[in-house]
Design a protein around this motif. Structure first.
Motif, PDB file in Angstrom:
ATOM      1  N   ALA A 137       0.375   3.044  -5.676  1.00  0.00           N
ATOM      2  CA  ALA A 137      -0.056   1.716  -5.244  1.00  0.00           C
ATOM      3  C   ALA A 137       0.782   0.672  -5.952  1.00  0.00           C
ATOM      4  O   ALA A 137       1.053   0.787  -7.152  1.00  0.00           O
ATOM      5  N   LYS A 138       1.226  -0.334  -5.209  1.00  0.00           N
ATOM      6  CA  LYS A 138       1.940  -1.469  -5.786  1.00  0.00           C
ATOM      7  C   LYS A 138       1.029  -2.681  -5.663  1.00  0.00           C
ATOM      8  O   LYS A 138       0.704  -3.114  -4.558  1.00  0.00           O
ATOM      9  N   GLY A 143       0.373  -9.340  -2.602  1.00  0.00           N
ATOM     10  CA  GLY A 143      -0.362  -8.397  -1.761  1.00  0.00           C
ATOM     11  C   GLY A 143      -0.252  -6.987  -2.297  1.00  0.00           C
ATOM     12  O   GLY A 143       0.692  -6.656  -3.019  1.00  0.00           O
ATOM     13  N   ASN A 144      -1.209  -6.169  -1.964  1.00  0.00           N
ATOM     14  CA  ASN A 144      -1.235  -4.787  -2.426  1.00  0.00           C
ATOM     15  C   ASN A 144      -0.771  -3.854  -1.306  1.00  0.00           C
ATOM     16  O   ASN A 144      -1.113  -4.047  -0.139  1.00  0.00           O
ATOM     17  N   VAL A 145       0.007  -2.849  -1.679  1.00  0.00           N
ATOM     18  CA  VAL A 145       0.477  -1.880  -0.696  1.00  0.00           C
ATOM     19  C   VAL A 145       0.386  -0.477  -1.288  1.00  0.00           C
ATOM     20  O   VAL A 145       0.525  -0.292  -2.498  1.00  0.00           O
ATOM     21  N   SER A 147       2.260   3.147  -1.080  1.00  0.00           N
ATOM     22  CA  SER A 147       3.439   3.851  -0.587  1.00  0.00           C
ATOM     23  C   SER A 147       2.984   5.170   0.006  1.00  0.00           C
ATOM     24  O   SER A 147       2.208   5.913  -0.603  1.00  0.00           O
ATOM     25  N   ASP A 155       6.792   4.844   4.133  1.00  0.00           N
ATOM     26  CA  ASP A 155       6.131   3.689   4.736  1.00  0.00           C
ATOM     27  C   ASP A 155       5.339   2.961   3.663  1.00  0.00           C
ATOM     28  O   ASP A 155       5.094   3.502   2.577  1.00  0.00           O
ATOM     29  N   GLU A 156       4.938   1.742   3.958  1.00  0.00           N
ATOM     30  CA  GLU A 156       4.074   0.980   3.070  1.00  0.00           C
ATOM     31  C   GLU A 156       2.889   0.472   3.869  1.00  0.00           C
ATOM     32  O   GLU A 156       3.047  -0.017   4.997  1.00  0.00           O
ATOM     33  N   ILE A 157       1.698   0.608   3.288  1.00  0.00           N
ATOM     34  CA  ILE A 157       0.467   0.219   3.970  1.00  0.00           C
ATOM     35  C   ILE A 157      -0.182  -0.906   3.182  1.00  0.00           C
ATOM     36  O   ILE A 157      -0.590  -0.722   2.027  1.00  0.00           O
ATOM     37  N   ALA A 158      -0.249  -2.079   3.782  1.00  0.00           N
ATOM     38  CA  ALA A 158      -0.826  -3.244   3.111  1.00  0.00           C
ATOM     39  C   ALA A 158      -2.341  -3.142   3.087  1.00  0.00           C
ATOM     40  O   ALA A 158      -2.969  -2.645   4.038  1.00  0.00           O
ATOM     41  N   CYS A 159      -2.944  -3.582   2.005  1.00  0.00           N
ATOM     42  CA  CYS A 159      -4.404  -3.567   1.894  1.00  0.00           C
ATOM     43  C   CYS A 159      -4.835  -4.595   0.868  1.00  0.00           C
ATOM     44  O   CYS A 159      -4.036  -5.067   0.056  1.00  0.00           O
ATOM     45  N   ASP A 160      -6.094  -4.934   0.905  1.00  0.00           N
ATOM     46  CA  ASP A 160      -6.666  -5.806  -0.126  1.00  0.00           C
ATOM     47  C   ASP A 160      -7.190  -4.994  -1.300  1.00  0.00           C
ATOM     48  O   ASP A 160      -7.117  -5.421  -2.446  1.00  0.00           O
TER      49      ASP A 160
END
Length: 399
Positions: A137-138, A143-145, A147, A155-160
């Motif tokens: 997790a970054k 914003g948080n993503v 990997s 890929d990268e998945i954006a999330c809160d």
């Protein structure tokens, strides 16, 4: 003011991850569940679901489905493994409903997993993807993503909010500031399934039976309406080189049930092989959260031994508490995560202490075992049930 978190990404589609997805979705969050396996399936055998877990299934509308494929045992019975003498019994059945407000169930892990998975797939706010490996997790103000890798493509998945529900070998725990290794506890659980006919005369199919011995303990209980019996032998030994669902079934190692009655020896020899599962633990005192938007739940946060039969139950409680806490503080994610950790850490400490106590008492020898037997003989079922009020009457959503 922080933007209220609306998208929750969960790594892992086991019992912890699926329960968390449902708890968040019921509170209006959009949820993505990311599972490494190409096909969604659960391994393992039996689970004991005490009322502190089934009350959460009831609120999710899943208790009726669970009850249809489970068994509601009448009691937990403690017996000596050498003489088979009954030492004590904790009443369950109707007593559990009256005393703790929800049933005590024994259920096949795969059956519970299937119930949760069907509910997740049917929920319009949840997306479930398999074949996705989450690496790390970054977390940042931008914003948080997460990997992730799909079919070999990064890929990268954006999330809160990112939730690590990926088990004792959690990638999210290992990859970031929450890193700490899992460790072998020194104990191995040997699991098998038997027919009621094979257990006849030794193990009743309407209760949980625990056979106590200084070298090991054997826990047995019915699954799938009493069609099969779940067996678990737990003892201290080196970790097997091959273990788990992918391992090969084998005979119990020589000596692990030394001192058991002949009936137990015969049962152990006649079941269709045993699967060894080294019991791993994770230091639950280290942090489970990153205030920027990461939380660990279940075994990823605090894997513990099975001596209080609360491993899956703690994961279900974690899921309910995390969702309730984040929903209650929509403008303060960091504060919500801190509150989740504080509440759950104290609860898990208490449960871990009870598990350590059970292991000590169940494996006692000599004068300690004699004292245990005398004390248990003096205790009535109602008194033993009262000792468990703090555990079984607990409400994870309001704690």
């Amino acid at each position: 003011m922080n933007v209220p978190p609306r998208h929750v990404a969960i790594a892992g589609a086991g019992i912890a991850g699926l329960t968390a997805a449902l708890c968040f979705a019921e509170r209006g969050f959009r949820v993505s569940v990311l599972e490494r396996a190409e096909k969604l399936e659960e391994v393992g055998a039996g689970l004991q679901l005490s009322p502190n877990a089934t009350v959460i299934l009831k609120r999710l509308g899943l208790l009726e489905d669970a009850t249809r494929v489970a068994v509601r045992p009448v009691s937990i019975e403690l017996r000596r493994a050498d003489s088979l003498r009954t030492l004590a019994a904790v009443p369950l059945g109707e007593t559990a409903l009256r005393r703790w407000g929800a049933p005590y169930l024994t259920i096949h892990r795969a059956d519970l997993h299937d119930i949760l998975a069907r509910a997740v797939r049917a929920h319009p706010a949840i997306t479930l993807e398999t074949g996705v490996t989450v690496g790390s997790a970054k977390l940042s103000d931008a914003g948080n993503v997460l990997s992730a890798t799909r079919a070999g493509v990064e890929d990268e998945i954006a999330c809160d909010l990112a939730v690590g529900a990926d088990g004792v070998r959690s990638a999210l725990r290992a990859a970031g500031p929450l890193a700490r290794p899992a460790r072998f506890s020194g104990y191995v659980a040997w699991r098998a399934i038997a027919t009621p006919q094979l257990c006849a005369g030794l193990i009743p199919t309407d209760r949980v039976s625990a056979f106590l011995n200084p070298r090991f303990h054997l826990v047995a209980y019915p699954l799938r309406g009493g069609q099969i019996v779940n067996l678990v032998v737990i003892g201290r030994m080196p970790a097997p080189t091959e273990s788990g669902a992918g391992g090969e079934r084998r005979m119990l190692p020589p000596g692990i049930i030394a001192g058991a009655a002949d009936d137990i020896d015969a049962l152990a020899a006649n079941v269709d092989g045993w699967l060894p599962w080294p019991i791993a633990e994770v230091d639950g005192e280290a942090s489970w959260i990153d205030p920027a938007g990461l939380a660990l739940i279940g075994d990823a946060a605090h894997a513990m031994g099975p001596y209080a039969a609360q491993g899956a139950v703690m994961a279900i409680e974690d899921a309910a508490t995390l969702a309730a806490t984040v929903a209650a503080r929509p403008d303060d994610l960091a504060g919500a995560l801190a509150r989740y950790q504080a509440v759950r850490r104290e609860r898990v400490r208490q449960v871990a202490k009870r598990g350590a106590f059970n292991r000590f008492v169940w494996h006692a020898s000599g004068p300690v075992a004699l004292g245990r037997d005398i004390v248990l003989a003096l205790r009535r079922g109602r008194s033993l049930a009262a000792d468990l009020d703090w555990l079984y009457a607990y409400d994870a959503e309001t704690a």
